[in-house]
Design an enzyme around this catalytic site. Structure first.
Site, short mmCIF file in Angstrom:
data_model
loop_
_atom_site.label_atom_id
_atom_site.label_comp_id
_atom_site.label_asym_id
_atom_site.label_seq_id
_atom_site.Cartn_x
_atom_site.Cartn_y
_atom_site.Cartn_z
N CYS A 257 30.04 -55.01 15.42
CA CYS A 257 28.46 -54.87 15.83
C CYS A 257 27.87 -55.58 14.65
CB CYS A 257 28.22 -53.61 15.82
SG CYS A 257 26.47 -53.11 15.70
N CYS B 125 24.93 -53.53 13.18
CA CYS B 125 25.48 -52.70 12.41
C CYS B 125 25.70 -53.07 10.83
CB CYS B 125 26.64 -52.02 12.83
SG CYS B 125 26.83 -51.28 14.36
#
Length: 105
Positions: free
Chosen positions: A29, A32
């Site tokens: 991600c 993230c």
């Protein structure tokens, strides 16, 4: 405060006391990774808060139990109870706003 990693065995203990920010994240991600940098840069300014990270790829049962359907998901806990839930990257000023709203209430 150091950033701690959580798993099924220690999650409830890590969020049981005080004010805790939990970052549910995934290894592939991109947002993230950006949020992780924000947390690292903000952690020193937030000594009143613990930070816990949960890798959802390694802990899918935690993600399911805590209704995480997208990453990053940020949850704030006060003495074991979730008080705020946010999907997506949070900027440092947003984190501080949530802290000021819930930490002392």
């Amino acid at each position: 405060m150091a950033i701690q990693n959580a798993n099924q065995a220690n999650f409830k203990e890590l969020v049981s006391e005080g004010f805790v920010l939990v970052d549910f994240w995934g290894t592939t991600c991109g947002p993230c990774k950006a949020f992780s940098r924000i947390l690292e840069n903000t952690a020193a300014e937030l000594p009143m808060m613990d930070i816990v990270k949960v890798n959802v790829d390694d802990n899918p049962e935690l993600a399911e139990e805590y209704d995480v359907v997208a990453v990053p998901t940020v949850q704030f806990y006060k003495d074991g109870a979730m008080v705020y839930d946010h999907v997506g990257v949070m900027q440092a000023n947003e984190i501080k706003r949530v802290i000021s709203e819930y930490l002392y209430s």
